[in-house]
Design a protein around this motif. Structure first.
Motif: not given
Length: 78
Positions: A55-78
């Protein structure tokens, strides 16, 4: 748009803290000499997906994916 960016930044900070805690809670992957003799193939080794470690591995994968997506979205210039 500033409110949306602020909300996403707060979620990003919470996600950063969560992924740090999840990584620190996981066990080390070093098996030692037990893996040579096949002792790693115990019941818990085969059904790791149902254990707390799985469960910890699964949660780490999910939070890592969320981290990656949020980092991309926050770096967009809109």
């Amino acid at each position: 748009m500033d409110i949306l960016r602020m909300v996403l930044t707060i979620i990003f900070v919470i996600d950063c803290i969560a992924i740090t805690v999840l990584v620190l809670m996981q066990e080390g992957k070093q098996q030692g000499l037990g893996s040579i003799a096949g002792m790693a193939d115990t019941y818990w080794g085969k059904n790791k997906g149902r254990s707390m470690e799985g469960n910890l591995v699964r949660a780490t994968k999910i939070t890592g994916l969320l981290f990656f997506v949020l980092a991309l979205v926050l770096n967009l210039k809109f």
